[in-house]
Design a protein around this motif. Sequence first.
Motif, PDB file in Angstrom:
ATOM      1  N   MET A 269     -16.461  10.318 -33.117  1.00 17.01           N
ATOM      2  CA  MET A 269     -16.962  10.809 -31.838  1.00 17.01           C
ATOM      3  C   MET A 269     -15.854  10.763 -30.785  1.00 17.01           C
ATOM      4  O   MET A 269     -15.079   9.809 -30.737  1.00 17.01           O
ATOM      5  CB  MET A 269     -18.151   9.956 -31.379  1.00 17.01           C
ATOM      6  N   SER A 270     -15.793  11.775 -29.954  1.00 14.20           N
ATOM      7  CA  SER A 270     -14.830  11.792 -28.853  1.00 14.20           C
ATOM      8  C   SER A 270     -15.242  10.781 -27.792  1.00 14.20           C
ATOM      9  O   SER A 270     -16.423  10.447 -27.654  1.00 14.20           O
ATOM     10  CB  SER A 270     -14.761  13.186 -28.235  1.00 14.20           C
ATOM     11  N   THR A 271     -14.254  10.297 -27.030  1.00 14.98           N
ATOM     12  CA  THR A 271     -14.514   9.303 -25.987  1.00 14.98           C
ATOM     13  C   THR A 271     -13.906   9.769 -24.674  1.00 14.98           C
ATOM     14  O   THR A 271     -12.726  10.135 -24.631  1.00 14.98           O
ATOM     15  CB  THR A 271     -13.922   7.934 -26.365  1.00 14.98           C
ATOM     16  N   LEU A 272     -14.715   9.741 -23.623  1.00 17.86           N
ATOM     17  CA  LEU A 272     -14.246  10.093 -22.285  1.00 17.86           C
ATOM     18  C   LEU A 272     -14.097   8.817 -21.465  1.00 17.86           C
ATOM     19  O   LEU A 272     -15.058   8.067 -21.287  1.00 17.86           O
ATOM     20  CB  LEU A 272     -15.233  11.032 -21.594  1.00 17.86           C
ATOM     21  N   TYR A 273     -12.892   8.585 -20.965  1.00 16.35           N
ATOM     22  CA  TYR A 273     -12.619   7.421 -20.124  1.00 16.35           C
ATOM     23  C   TYR A 273     -12.744   7.829 -18.662  1.00 16.35           C
ATOM     24  O   TYR A 273     -12.134   8.810 -18.227  1.00 16.35           O
ATOM     25  CB  TYR A 273     -11.222   6.872 -20.415  1.00 16.35           C
TER      26      TYR A 273
END
Length: 207
Positions: free
Chosen positions: A1-5
């Motif tokens: 899964m992609s992660t947005l910081y």
Amino acid sequence: MSTLYIAPSACSLASHALVYELGLPIQIEKVAVRTPDSPIHAVNPLGRVPALVLEDGSLLTENTALLPYLADLKPEAGLFAPVGSAERAQIQRWLGYLATEIHVGCFRPLRRPERYSDEVSTHPGIQAKARQQLHQALLHVEQHLQGKTWLVAERYTIADLYLSVVAGWLLPLGEPFTELTAINRLRDSVRARPAVQKALKLEGLIP
């Protein structure tokens, strides 16, 4: 899964809210910025948000890249426009204006005058000039919005989402920014959207 910081109150609020608006399967990670031990430095060498780490480990940064990228993942949501269309170019035009003329060009010297001079005595003057330039830059947006609800094509797009975040930073500044009624009305309309409310709550910006 992609992660947005993301970081609370930062410009990453735009990308954060867009993830919820589109219902994308992206993990949200809240981090501190401007601290040497923040985990963001291991993700983005510049130590900035938003930063999106894709499933293959590659990194995307900057709202001007992330907002179009995310919107293109769900074109049926209608928050961007087809490739090659003038409408798409208009949306990109406003993203660029908000990022360069207003965010970096005005808010950065207003909030961080030490980046422009080591002489503390010059900081009030830098901030005063930045405040003046900010008002002038926003007047261009205000005039464009006269008789309109949204920035482009009379429908809500990623440009309006980004503008609402920038306009949220005006709240503590008082006059003459409270007189920008069209911008403030757009900000309030966007902030009332459920996806934006969800992002604001997660960032601790509203109860």
